[in-house]
Every structure is written in structure tokens, then in C-alpha cells.
Write a protein that holds these residues in place. Sequence first.
Motif, PDB file in Angstrom:
ATOM      1  N   HIS A 196       0.795  -1.218   0.000  1.00  0.00           N
ATOM      2  CA  HIS A 196       0.000   0.000   0.000  1.00  0.00           C
ATOM      3  C   HIS A 196       0.835   1.279   0.000  1.00  0.00           C
ATOM      4  O   HIS A 196       0.312   2.373   0.200  1.00  0.00           O
ATOM      5  CB  HIS A 196      -0.977  -0.032   1.178  1.00  0.00           C
ATOM      6  N   THR A 205      -6.331  -0.368  -2.574  1.00  0.00           N
ATOM      7  CA  THR A 205      -6.941   0.785  -1.911  1.00  0.00           C
ATOM      8  C   THR A 205      -6.671   2.105  -2.627  1.00  0.00           C
ATOM      9  O   THR A 205      -7.383   3.082  -2.402  1.00  0.00           O
ATOM     10  CB  THR A 205      -6.437   0.900  -0.464  1.00  0.00           C
ATOM     11  N   CYS A 206      -5.664   2.160  -3.486  1.00  0.00           N
ATOM     12  CA  CYS A 206      -5.297   3.429  -4.113  1.00  0.00           C
ATOM     13  C   CYS A 206      -6.179   3.707  -5.330  1.00  0.00           C
ATOM     14  O   CYS A 206      -6.774   2.786  -5.906  1.00  0.00           O
ATOM     15  CB  CYS A 206      -3.831   3.401  -4.529  1.00  0.00           C
ATOM     16  N   CYS A 228     -11.775   0.217  -4.692  1.00  0.00           N
ATOM     17  CA  CYS A 228     -11.068   1.477  -4.467  1.00  0.00           C
ATOM     18  C   CYS A 228     -11.643   2.545  -5.399  1.00  0.00           C
ATOM     19  O   CYS A 228     -12.463   2.246  -6.269  1.00  0.00           O
ATOM     20  CB  CYS A 228      -9.577   1.272  -4.764  1.00  0.00           C
ATOM     21  N   LYS A 286      -8.470  -5.906  -2.510  1.00  0.00           N
ATOM     22  CA  LYS A 286      -7.508  -5.397  -1.534  1.00  0.00           C
ATOM     23  C   LYS A 286      -6.847  -4.086  -1.980  1.00  0.00           C
ATOM     24  O   LYS A 286      -6.195  -3.416  -1.176  1.00  0.00           O
ATOM     25  CB  LYS A 286      -6.414  -6.445  -1.273  1.00  0.00           C
TER      26      LYS A 286
END
Length: 409
Positions: A246, A338-339, A365, A336
Motif C-alpha cells: 500500500h 486501496t489506491c 477502491c 484489496k
Amino acid sequence: MKPLFFPGNPSFWYETLRTFGHIAYGGGDFGEVVTTCERITAGDYDSWHDAWLGTADRVAGEARAALAAGHRVSARDAFLRASNYYRAAEFFLHGDPADPRILHAYDASVACFRQAAALFTPAVEPVEIPYEDTVLPGYLYRADDSGTPRPTVLMFNGFDGTVEEMHFFGAAAAAERGYTVLTFDGPGQPGTRHHQGLLFRPDWENVVGPAIDYALTRPEVDPARVALLGASMGGLLAPRAAAFDHRVAALVCLDGVYDLGDIATSGIPLPRAEAERRLRADQDPELDAMLEDAMASSPMLRWAMEHGMFAMGVDTPRAFGAAYLDYHLRDGIAEKITCPTLVCAGADDGFFRGQPEQLYEHLTCPRTLLEFTAGQGADAHCQSGAQRLAFARVYDWLDDALAHHTPAR
């Protein structure tokens, strides 16, 4: 886009379009590409090699003569074109990994690119990224010589392209916009496969992680604004890495890929679970024969299978299909990420049609699906042939994504 050359051979035409596309960032000249294609017999790998090698040798000779005479810009431009032409020359030869023509053309491509790299201002710096017990080859692009930390793009190619080709596939476009750029070849890609024998691996976070570690040692890199761009199969490898690391502040999938198992099983007339079982079986003469027949009737499949066996280090088309099954973003992996993520899609992608949309649907995301059409001349795989248009849209998106980025705590 209607083929201008090799109308009965989509593999030869796409690779020609790929080189036409690289003209936009110095990777070719229109007349050189046309006259080379006129010397090629469609479907004949030796003819393809000989024609591109002849053009590359001629252009490299002009580059050396220009450099000796002190004409640095002319030398740089010619070295860039020669590098791309040498890359094209060995492209179809991987069915016989021992063919000496492969390393001859590959090494010449790298040498020409490095000569060109030294002639840029600032120079493009060859780098070695520590990775396990070896290194990954790459290049660092700087916007200037000030050492000021800048938003940074880490990028890599896919199934068959080189790190040197990434100059034309996104690095030059990012550098001219003021980004710091770090390009590299991971395991299975040409820079590590040819000389180190490294093979592809699906857990690409263990490849990108060391590259980010290295990037963060460079003063030109803003650690809070590190983006990741993957081209072609890199459109699966990059999101796989971003799902588990991340530190990635923004992600570009050029184009998006969700599940290579779909590709591996699509030509087998069986339910997917049964197709997977048979691909992974110790022996299956019937399926082996089916795959050999399919390769004989499809130029695209022939090339993909031969190169895939080379890049994955396996001996049969079925073993390559089995290896491909491990490359996916299923089982909650895509979720998974997130950006902010940009997923590009070409309307007539001859390799991964439908895959970008699958990836987009599974993202939770902030996400954008960027579609390219035939009317724009941008519908091919990775928008080959429309790279100025494509990278304008990609980097406009990235400018905005990083401007609004809040570092993770």
C-alpha cells in the motif's frame, strides 16, 4: 484498425502496429517501418528477423557515424530507433531458446538504448535494483538535475516486452511531464530471462516491493507520491502488487487484466474446472494434440505458446497453460487494492478483450475505466498506434489522482 500490412496474420500486423506506435516517442520512422515490412514474408519468422535486423544494423551505423561527428541529437534519435528495431528482430524467435540470433539482437537493442540514454539531458541512468540474490535491470529518468523530490512512476512491461521498450510505452511521456520515472524488468521479462534465467512468478508484490525500496533511496523520488504502471500483462502484475503493497499511491493498468486462467482455458471446449484439471495433469496426450493443432492453425497462438514456454521455463504448451492459471486477481485480491486505479481498455484488444471490464467490476477502491475506440485509432492492445492520445489521457488522470492523494497513515 484495418491492417495496413499482413492482413491474414494478426500477430505480424500487431507487432508492426506496435512499432508504428512507438514512432510517437522516437522508436521508429514511418518510412523505415514501411520499407522493412515490404521485405517480410507474412508468417515467416526468419524473414521477419532478417528484415528488421537489416534495418536496425543500418540505422545503428548511422547513429555511430553521427556520434563520431559530434551530432549528438541525431545520434540519440538513431540509437533509439535502432534499439526498437533490434527488439522487433528477435521477437518471434523464442520457440528455440538456443537460437544465437536472439541474444545477438537483444544485446544490440540494449546497447543502442544505453547509448541513446547517455545523450539525453538529463541523461537516462541505467540502474540495478537489488532483488533476492541478484539485481533487476532498469532506468531512472529525472525531470532535471536539481535532485528535487517529484511524483514518481514505477513501470514495467508485460509478457514479452523489454524495459527499454518502456521508454516508448510511457516513460518518455511521464518524464516530459515532470515525473521521476523508474523502469525495470522483473523475473521472466527479457532483461532477467535472457542472461539470468529468471522466470515469471505470480506474486509480483515480491518484485515491486524491492523496486519501491530502491526508489525510496533516490532523492528525486517523492515517497508519498509513488505510482505504479503496468503494460500488457503488467496490467495484471501491477494490480497484484498494489493489492499487497500500500505504498503505491496510484495505479495504472495499461490495459487491465483480471484472470489469465480465462485465456488459458478459453480454447478448450470443456467446463473451466475440467479444463484446469487437464492442463495440470501429469499426462494428457489428447489435450497436447489439441493444443498443437490449435497452434498450427493460429499464428497468434503459435507465437504466444512458444514465447510463453520460454518465459515460464516449461517444455510444452499444456505446461504453459497450466502456469498461466496462477496469474489472477480472484479470491478477493483485486478488492484489496486501496489506491486510485485507472483501468484502460481497447475496444478491439486481440489479447485480453473483456479483461479490463472484469478487473474494473471487482475493484472497491476509487476507480476509473478509460475506454479507447476504433474511431480514435486507439482500439488495439495497449492503445498501440495512438500513444500520444493514450498517454495524454493516462497522465492527465494521474496528475489529478496524485494532486488529491492523501498519504496513508
